[in-house]
Design a protein around this motif. Structure first.
Motif, PDB file in Angstrom:
ATOM      1  N   ILE A 119      37.089  25.579  -1.478  1.00  0.00           N
ATOM      2  CA  ILE A 119      38.259  24.573  -1.832  1.00  0.00           C
ATOM      3  C   ILE A 119      39.154  24.021  -0.695  1.00  0.00           C
ATOM      4  O   ILE A 119      39.580  22.885  -0.541  1.00  0.00           O
ATOM      5  CB  ILE A 119      39.230  25.196  -2.993  1.00  0.00           C
ATOM      6  CG1 ILE A 119      38.549  25.424  -4.508  1.00  0.00           C
ATOM      7  CG2 ILE A 119      40.459  24.568  -3.246  1.00  0.00           C
ATOM      8  CD1 ILE A 119      39.255  26.090  -5.305  1.00  0.00           C
ATOM      9  N   VAL A 120      39.481  25.078  -0.043  1.00  0.00           N
ATOM     10  CA  VAL A 120      40.277  24.787   1.527  1.00  0.00           C
ATOM     11  C   VAL A 120      39.524  23.819   2.525  1.00  0.00           C
ATOM     12  O   VAL A 120      39.863  22.827   2.572  1.00  0.00           O
ATOM     13  CB  VAL A 120      40.707  26.231   2.173  1.00  0.00           C
ATOM     14  CG1 VAL A 120      41.278  25.836   3.509  1.00  0.00           C
ATOM     15  CG2 VAL A 120      41.928  26.794   1.372  1.00  0.00           C
ATOM     16  N   GLN A 121      37.999  23.819   2.315  1.00  0.00           N
ATOM     17  CA  GLN A 121      37.372  23.480   3.249  1.00  0.00           C
ATOM     18  C   GLN A 121      37.180  21.739   2.786  1.00  0.00           C
ATOM     19  O   GLN A 121      37.398  20.942   3.251  1.00  0.00           O
ATOM     20  CB  GLN A 121      35.867  23.862   3.438  1.00  0.00           C
ATOM     21  CG  GLN A 121      35.078  23.010   4.320  1.00  0.00           C
ATOM     22  CD  GLN A 121      35.670  23.111   5.688  1.00  0.00           C
ATOM     23  OE1 GLN A 121      36.004  24.178   6.317  1.00  0.00           O
ATOM     24  NE2 GLN A 121      35.469  21.834   6.365  1.00  0.00           N
ATOM     25  N   GLY A 139      35.250  35.244  -5.072  1.00  0.00           N
ATOM     26  CA  GLY A 139      36.565  34.557  -5.106  1.00  0.00           C
ATOM     27  C   GLY A 139      37.057  34.032  -3.709  1.00  0.00           C
ATOM     28  O   GLY A 139      37.543  33.052  -3.762  1.00  0.00           O
ATOM     29  N   ALA A 140      36.613  34.842  -2.800  1.00  0.00           N
ATOM     30  CA  ALA A 140      37.132  34.535  -1.488  1.00  0.00           C
ATOM     31  C   ALA A 140      36.196  33.189  -0.959  1.00  0.00           C
ATOM     32  O   ALA A 140      36.724  32.355  -0.386  1.00  0.00           O
ATOM     33  CB  ALA A 140      37.032  35.548  -0.302  1.00  0.00           C
ATOM     34  N   LEU A 161      35.097  30.854  -2.994  1.00  0.00           N
ATOM     35  CA  LEU A 161      35.591  29.819  -3.885  1.00  0.00           C
ATOM     36  C   LEU A 161      36.658  29.321  -3.111  1.00  0.00           C
ATOM     37  O   LEU A 161      36.904  27.985  -3.139  1.00  0.00           O
ATOM     38  CB  LEU A 161      35.765  30.212  -5.229  1.00  0.00           C
ATOM     39  CG  LEU A 161      36.395  29.258  -6.172  1.00  0.00           C
ATOM     40  CD1 LEU A 161      35.389  28.042  -6.250  1.00  0.00           C
ATOM     41  CD2 LEU A 161      36.593  29.696  -7.542  1.00  0.00           C
ATOM     42  N   ALA A 162      37.621  30.055  -2.849  1.00  0.00           N
ATOM     43  CA  ALA A 162      39.037  29.794  -1.990  1.00  0.00           C
ATOM     44  C   ALA A 162      38.564  29.246  -0.660  1.00  0.00           C
ATOM     45  O   ALA A 162      39.241  28.026  -0.571  1.00  0.00           O
ATOM     46  CB  ALA A 162      39.766  30.935  -1.990  1.00  0.00           C
ATOM     47  N   LEU A 163      37.727  29.597  -0.080  1.00  0.00           N
ATOM     48  CA  LEU A 163      37.512  29.024   1.193  1.00  0.00           C
ATOM     49  C   LEU A 163      36.788  27.489   1.109  1.00  0.00           C
ATOM     50  O   LEU A 163      37.220  26.449   1.823  1.00  0.00           O
ATOM     51  CB  LEU A 163      36.574  29.774   1.957  1.00  0.00           C
ATOM     52  CG  LEU A 163      37.197  31.041   2.557  1.00  0.00           C
ATOM     53  CD1 LEU A 163      36.247  31.861   3.326  1.00  0.00           C
ATOM     54  CD2 LEU A 163      38.314  30.662   3.530  1.00  0.00           C
TER      55      LEU A 163
END
Length: 82
Positions: free
Chosen positions: A42-44, A35-36, A38-40
């Motif tokens: 998306i932010v990138q 999950g972390a 994936l979130a990173l």
């Protein structure tokens, strides 16, 4: 019509997730890592797109901000009190 949340069902769901996490700590750790990541990612991706086209990013950010303001600052309709 808005749905009212049922606190009993919500609490049972949370309790079952806690029990499941206690039974399988490695799987929970891997899931948190996934999950972390994936979130990173998306932010990138958003940051890269904003760097490539700053005008489009600014317009999109303004549209998201306006939609959030409209959603969170709606006037409440008067309700009858007995």
């Amino acid at each position: 019509m808005s749905r009212r949340s049922n606190p009993l069902i919500r609490n049972l769901f949370i309790a079952s997730l806690i029990i499941l996490a206690a039974m399988h700590p490695t799987a929970v750790g891997r899931l948190a890592q996934l999950g972390a990541g994936l979130a990173l990612a998306i932010v990138q991706g958003v940051a890269d797109a904003a760097a490539d086209q700053p005008a489009a990013a600014a317009i999109t950010a303004l549209a998201v901000y306006a939609a959030h303001q409209i959603r969170t600052h709606r006037p409440h309709t008067a309700t009858a009190r007995h």
